[in-house]
Design an enzyme around this catalytic site. Structure first.
Site, PDB file in Angstrom:
ATOM      1  N   HIS A 192     -20.170  25.292 -78.729  1.00 45.07           N
ATOM      2  CA  HIS A 192     -19.618  26.200 -79.416  1.00 45.07           C
ATOM      3  C   HIS A 192     -19.968  25.978 -80.969  1.00 45.07           C
ATOM      4  O   HIS A 192     -19.378  24.972 -81.525  1.00 45.07           O
ATOM      5  CB  HIS A 192     -18.141  26.157 -79.130  1.00 45.07           C
ATOM      6  CG  HIS A 192     -17.369  27.409 -79.725  1.00 45.07           C
ATOM      7  ND1 HIS A 192     -16.026  27.812 -79.186  1.00 45.07           N
ATOM      8  CD2 HIS A 192     -17.522  28.010 -80.858  1.00 45.07           C
ATOM      9  CE1 HIS A 192     -15.687  28.900 -79.992  1.00 45.07           C
ATOM     10  NE2 HIS A 192     -16.422  28.966 -81.029  1.00 45.07           N
ATOM     11  N   CYS A 223     -18.786  32.454 -84.502  1.00 45.16           N
ATOM     12  CA  CYS A 223     -19.420  31.561 -84.135  1.00 45.16           C
ATOM     13  C   CYS A 223     -20.548  31.656 -82.779  1.00 45.16           C
ATOM     14  O   CYS A 223     -20.377  32.955 -82.445  1.00 45.16           O
ATOM     15  CB  CYS A 223     -18.466  30.382 -83.097  1.00 45.16           C
ATOM     16  SG  CYS A 223     -16.933  30.164 -84.169  1.00 45.16           S
ATOM     17  N   THR A 226     -14.497  28.320 -73.171  1.00 45.23           N
ATOM     18  CA  THR A 226     -14.394  28.500 -74.425  1.00 45.23           C
ATOM     19  C   THR A 226     -13.687  29.665 -74.991  1.00 45.23           C
ATOM     20  O   THR A 226     -13.773  30.651 -74.401  1.00 45.23           O
ATOM     21  CB  THR A 226     -15.563  27.929 -75.701  1.00 45.23           C
ATOM     22  OG1 THR A 226     -14.933  27.615 -76.704  1.00 45.23           O
ATOM     23  CG2 THR A 226     -16.458  29.130 -75.592  1.00 45.23           C
TER      24      THR A 226
END
Lengths: 203, 160
Positions: free
Chosen positions: B46, B29, B23
């Site tokens: 995520h 995040c 990712t």
């Protein structure tokens, strides 16, 4: 009262965006003494987790001047420069300054000031046209990958809402081969306020 | 056969050995990885926000919203633990790694959403009795990560 936004309303908001963006581009053009072209504004409505999908080169390193908008309508405004473009603009602005200090620091400062002036110009246009009181915070300059920046902006907005309205206009400076992105992300609450202000204007 | 699974914001994936979960754009995040080193099964999410907040009734414009499973840290971790166990991992073998939670912008610094995300992840993992093995969190920088399910190693890349 809960309602969905329709195409016509999006068009209205795009037009407002156009007014703000043209003022900002004029300000930029005057600052750097170069011709600045504007793209047609694009508007998207999507969930916050999809925001980074609108970015073309996700892994590209960008320098962003970001400002928080508050007052009668809240949101976030930011200017995204591709890697190296911020230096070109900064160099024009601080050309005559004898810089004994850190070059990078000077550049960041110049980009910050560009952000301040452009946001100020577009918000002044919005405020005047819509009879609203709009203010912006000081600019913050961040250099990182485009998707990290977009995701983090999305989160800040996402604390209050799941879906955002986002406008994008490109400023193209052909002479310098620069394409800067000007983005305005509006809180859902503010969307209603902006539409209300447009309605009042044409009553 | 090596398989690379790319996940976006708000998405999760579960896989076994031979796969890599990748990712990018982890700013404030958090990317939470779970791994059972015995069975070589793991998963990652995520996630964006610490927890779900009910939309305010005063919001005039509520757009249609289809929440993805991995958007909120607390819900996502519970689902992720569930999913890896379904795939064959043993709960007692599970270990977690946390990446992200930086605070990217000074203008938003009052919000501390990045560290809230990390705290939310730690809290829910503790509640589920999954130990956190390592973390690469905080700071003012965006990260991307590669989670290798062959050995449970998480490679974190930062922009310099």
């Amino acid at each position: 009262m809960q309602q969905r936004i329709d195409e016509f309303q999006v068009d209205q908001l795009k037009e407002i965006m156009n007014i703000g963006a043209s003022h900002a581009s004029t300000a930029l053009s005057q600052m750097i003494h170069k011709k600045v072209d504007l793209s047609v504004p694009r508007a998207y409505i999507d969930e916050i987790q999809n925001l980074s999908k609108f970015i073309e080169n996700k892994d590209e390193e960008v320098t962003t001047a970001i400002l928080k908008i508050f007052g009668d309508a809240s949101g976030v405004m930011f200017f995204m420069f591709s890697d190296g473009d911020e230096s070109k603009i900064a160099n024009i602005l601080v050309n005559d300054v004898d810089c004994a200090g850190d070059q990078k620091e000077l550049e960041v400062s110049a980009v910050k000031e560009v952000g301040n002036i452009l946001a100020g110009a577009s918000l002044a246009a919005f405020s005047k046209f819509l009879n609203m009181n709009l203010l912006h915070s000081v600019a913050d300059v961040v250099t990182d990958t485009a998707d990290s920046i977009m995701n983090s902006v999305a989160i800040e907005i996402g604390k209050a809402t799941g879906v955002v309205l986002i406008f994008e206009v490109k400023f193209i400076i052909k002479e310098l081969n620069i394409g800067t992105k000007f983005l305005f992300i509006v809180d859902p609450n503010a969307t209603a306020k902006l539409l209300g202000a447009i309605e009042n204007k044409y009553k | 056969m090596e398989q690379v699974i790319n996940i976006n914001t708000g998405e999760m994936a579960v896989a076994n050995h031979g796969s890599t979960i990748v990712t990018s754009g982890i700013g404030s995040c958090v990317f939470i990885c779970l791994y059972d080193h015995v069975n070589k099964i793991g998963g990652a999410v995520h996630a964006m926000l610490p927890t779900r907040v009910a939309p305010k009734k005063s919001d005039a414009f509520i757009f249609e919203e289809r929440d993805s499973v991995g958007k909120y840290v607390d819900e996502a971790v519970v689902k992720l633990v569930d999913d890896v166990i379904k795939m064959g991992a043993k709960k007692e073998n599970l270990k977690a790694k946390i990446v992200g939670g930086s605070s990217m912008f000074k203008v938003f610094d009052t919000s501390k959403i990045g560290s809230d995300n990390v705290k939310a992840a730690e809290k829910i993992l503790q509640l589920l009795n999954v130990p956190v093995k390592s973390e690469s969190t905080g700071g003012h920088i965006g990260r991307s990560a590669k989670f290798n399910l062959e050995n449970g190693i998480v490679e974190v890349m930062v922009r310099m």
